[in-house]
Design a protein around this motif. Structure first.
Motif, mmCIF file in Angstrom:
data_model
loop_
_atom_site.group_PDB
_atom_site.id
_atom_site.type_symbol
_atom_site.label_atom_id
_atom_site.label_comp_id
_atom_site.label_asym_id
_atom_site.label_seq_id
_atom_site.Cartn_x
_atom_site.Cartn_y
_atom_site.Cartn_z
ATOM 1 N N ARG A 104 -2.854 55.252 -17.644
ATOM 2 C CA ARG A 104 -4.017 55.773 -16.928
ATOM 3 C C ARG A 104 -4.590 54.725 -15.964
ATOM 4 N NH1 ARG A 104 -4.514 59.304 -21.451
ATOM 5 N NH2 ARG A 104 -5.133 57.693 -22.922
ATOM 6 N N HIS A 105 -4.619 53.504 -16.411
ATOM 7 C CA HIS A 105 -5.145 52.426 -15.578
ATOM 8 C C HIS A 105 -4.301 52.249 -14.325
ATOM 9 C CE1 HIS A 105 -6.908 48.506 -14.588
ATOM 10 N NE2 HIS A 105 -5.665 48.055 -14.427
ATOM 11 N N ALA A 106 -2.975 52.208 -14.500
ATOM 12 C CA ALA A 106 -2.084 52.014 -13.349
ATOM 13 C C ALA A 106 -2.138 53.214 -12.408
ATOM 14 C CB ALA A 106 -0.658 51.774 -13.830
ATOM 15 N N GLY A 107 -2.162 54.416 -12.966
ATOM 16 C CA GLY A 107 -2.179 55.620 -12.145
ATOM 17 C C GLY A 107 -3.438 55.741 -11.313
ATOM 18 N N ALA A 108 -4.560 55.298 -11.851
ATOM 19 C CA ALA A 108 -5.823 55.389 -11.115
ATOM 20 C C ALA A 108 -5.849 54.466 -9.913
ATOM 21 C CB ALA A 108 -6.984 55.061 -12.049
ATOM 22 N N ARG A 109 -4.961 53.469 -9.913
ATOM 23 C CA ARG A 109 -4.941 52.496 -8.819
ATOM 24 C C ARG A 109 -3.695 52.615 -7.947
ATOM 25 N NH1 ARG A 109 -7.796 51.366 -12.842
ATOM 26 N NH2 ARG A 109 -9.610 49.975 -12.776
ATOM 27 N N ALA A 110 -2.875 53.605 -8.210
ATOM 28 C CA ALA A 110 -1.644 53.785 -7.423
ATOM 29 C C ALA A 110 -1.985 54.044 -5.953
ATOM 30 C CB ALA A 110 -0.832 54.955 -7.981
ATOM 31 N N GLY A 111 -1.214 53.464 -5.073
ATOM 32 C CA GLY A 111 -1.401 53.661 -3.644
ATOM 33 C C GLY A 111 -2.301 52.643 -2.984
ATOM 34 N N ARG A 134 -0.647 42.562 -26.063
ATOM 35 C CA ARG A 134 -0.705 41.432 -25.142
ATOM 36 C C ARG A 134 -0.277 41.836 -23.728
ATOM 37 N NH1 ARG A 134 0.132 38.550 -30.030
ATOM 38 N NH2 ARG A 134 2.384 38.884 -30.124
ATOM 39 N N PHE A 135 0.767 42.667 -23.638
ATOM 40 C CA PHE A 135 1.225 43.130 -22.323
ATOM 41 C C PHE A 135 0.167 43.997 -21.651
ATOM 42 C CE2 PHE A 135 3.308 46.433 -19.729
ATOM 43 C CZ PHE A 135 3.892 45.615 -18.761
ATOM 44 N N VAL A 136 -0.416 44.921 -22.398
ATOM 45 C CA VAL A 136 -1.430 45.812 -21.834
ATOM 46 C C VAL A 136 -2.656 45.010 -21.405
ATOM 47 C CG1 VAL A 136 -3.012 47.715 -22.355
ATOM 48 C CG2 VAL A 136 -0.621 47.822 -23.114
ATOM 49 N N PHE A 137 -3.082 44.078 -22.227
ATOM 50 C CA PHE A 137 -4.253 43.277 -21.882
ATOM 51 C C PHE A 137 -4.002 42.443 -20.629
ATOM 52 C CE2 PHE A 137 -7.112 39.629 -22.344
ATOM 53 C CZ PHE A 137 -8.316 40.274 -22.574
ATOM 54 N N ALA A 138 -2.818 41.811 -20.559
ATOM 55 C CA ALA A 138 -2.497 41.000 -19.382
ATOM 56 C C ALA A 138 -2.371 41.855 -18.130
ATOM 57 C CB ALA A 138 -1.200 40.225 -19.626
ATOM 58 N N SER A 139 -1.881 43.082 -18.276
ATOM 59 C CA SER A 139 -1.685 43.966 -17.126
ATOM 60 C C SER A 139 -2.977 44.632 -16.680
ATOM 61 C CB SER A 139 -0.651 45.042 -17.470
ATOM 62 O OG SER A 139 0.595 44.463 -17.815
ATOM 63 N N GLY A 140 -3.972 44.657 -17.551
ATOM 64 C CA GLY A 140 -5.206 45.372 -17.245
ATOM 65 C C GLY A 140 -6.161 44.619 -16.350
ATOM 66 N N GLY A 141 -5.898 43.332 -16.127
ATOM 67 C CA GLY A 141 -6.758 42.559 -15.232
ATOM 68 C C GLY A 141 -8.197 42.518 -15.706
ATOM 69 N N THR A 142 -9.116 42.566 -14.766
ATOM 70 C CA THR A 142 -10.535 42.460 -15.121
ATOM 71 C C THR A 142 -11.026 43.665 -15.920
ATOM 72 O OG1 THR A 142 -11.147 43.412 -12.980
ATOM 73 C CG2 THR A 142 -11.081 41.009 -13.140
ATOM 74 N N SER A 143 -10.354 44.802 -15.798
ATOM 75 C CA SER A 143 -10.757 45.981 -16.570
ATOM 76 C C SER A 143 -10.561 45.752 -18.060
ATOM 77 C CB SER A 143 -9.959 47.210 -16.123
ATOM 78 O OG SER A 143 -10.253 47.543 -14.777
ATOM 79 N N ALA A 144 -9.509 45.016 -18.413
ATOM 80 C CA ALA A 144 -9.269 44.700 -19.820
ATOM 81 C C ALA A 144 -10.163 43.562 -20.297
ATOM 82 C CB ALA A 144 -7.804 44.329 -20.026
#
Length: 388
Positions: free
Chosen positions: A251-258, A328-338
């Protein structure tokens, strides 16, 4: 007679109810974390849905679900909120085994009310029990009593003085002093506080041998014994939290796609997500393969052999460590949102609290490796170690 016991199947009704409660559980999760316990609306809804009876023997009005049915229910509840899933798995394990193993007098007292009794406590480090006419005097201090703030009874391990016997003792909450020291990083809403008991009398019927694997009520599920049944609970919890982490990242990645420079446009992220998804699905498949094999064995009236005992421990250990890597992967990929307070941060904290549980410890993994490598001939499992 015990050889004729078969697994009982509860069907999908409780799983469907668990999924239906997701909106309520999610809406109450922040309040539960702040209070250090589940909220009253959630506890009431779990009772009304019959979910606190998921592990209770059918003769006592429970669902007596099979291992894979239990895993599915705990997976669904933990997906909605890890603390809710944890409290339900812990209390239902303990009210289910109490219903299966305690004497008739105790069961008649505990299961007489309109609601399923909630039992919480700790079954690893023992207190001390002294034999007395008709029962025992129990004293000690125990830690990590998940769900204690919602319970009517405590489930406590005790070593019987003057013997090699270790038993589980069930005591009413009037005999318990709650120490209220649950100040932790993750799983805050489980209220897994320490508690003590000072010389409480426990009737014989309110205790059972720790290693008991022949139920007085119910079917083949309870022939697993207390430890192996605990592995069911923690496996379902890990599956639910791992899946929720990956879905939140989607959901996080999809909301920022494009958007230029965003996560969704990076090849490194795409590769990492594929590997993480594959690792989680492989760990999940091992859990289901292992418990499918266990169910066939139990339904045939047999007990687990040493290799099967190894595999149920290995499957839990592997899925737990895999979910920690997912976090750990999700947290690192989530940036400031995580990084900020929110769902992903809470999931990350909860996973690392849950993965510290003794059932998934490094000693268990070492022992699994020793048995799988053929280096433990003639040894069998005693709790989390192999002994001759």
């Amino acid at each position: 007679m015990s050889d004729t016991r078969r697994l009982h199947s509860a069907g999908t009704t409780l799983l469907e109810r668990a999924r239906e409660l997701r909106p309520l559980i999610e809406s109450e999760a922040d309040a539960a974390e702040a209070r250090g316990r589940l909220t009253t609306p959630v506890v009431d809804a779990l009772h009304e849905a019959g979910l606190f009876g998921v592990w209770v023997p059918a003769p006592l009005g429970g669902a007596e679900s099979s291992p894979r049915e239990l895993i599915a229910v705990f997976e669904a509840l933990s997906y909605a909120d890890p603390s809710t899933g944890w409290v339900v798995m812990a209390t239902t394990l303990e009210n289910g085994t109490a219903g299966a193993y305690l004497g008739d007098d105790a069961v008649e007292r505990m299961f007489a009310g309109p609601r399923m009794p909630l039992v919480a406590g700790q079954g690893t480090r023992p207190g001390t029990a002294v034999r007395e006419d008709g029962g025992f005097r129990l004293s000690g201090r125990w830690s990590f009593a998940s769900g204690m703030r919602h319970a009517q009874y405590a489930h406590s391990l005790g070593a019987v003085e003057g013997s090699d016997e270790v038993r589980i003792f069930i005591t009413p909450m009037d005999d318990v002093k709650m120490l209220g020291n649950w100040d932790v990083l993750g799983l805050r809403a489980t209220g897994s506080i320490d508690y003590s008991i000072d010389g409480a009398f426990v009737p014989e019927s309110q205790s059972h041998v720790f290693t008991q694997d022949e139920p007085l009520r119910g079917g083949a599920l309870y022939r697993l014994g207390l430890v192996d049944q605990a592995l069911i609970a923690h496996s379902g919890w890990a599956l639910g939290v791992g899946r929720r982490l990956l879905d939140e990242l989607v959901r996080h990645a999809g909301a920022r796609a494009g958007r230029p420079g965003q996560l969704a446009a990076g090849d490194t992220f795409h590769t990492g997500f594929a590997r993480t998804e594959a690792a989680f699905r492989a760990a999940r498949a091992l859990v289901h393969e292992t418990w499918d094999d266990v169910e066939r064995t139990l339904d045939a009236g047999r007990m687990l052999d040493v290799r099967q005992e190894t595999m149920v421990r290995l499957a839990l250990n592997h899925v737990t460590s895999t979910v920690a890597e997912v976090a750990r992967f999700v947290f690192a990929s989530g940036g400031t949102s995580a990084l900020r307070d929110g769902l992903v941060q809470r999931l990350f904290r909860d996973v690392h609290a849950g993965s510290a549980h003794i059932t998934s410890g490094p000693q268990v993994l070492q022992e699994c490796g020793r048995e799988l490598a053929g280096l433990a001939p003639g040894e069998s499992w005693e709790v989390f170690g192999l002994k001759a």
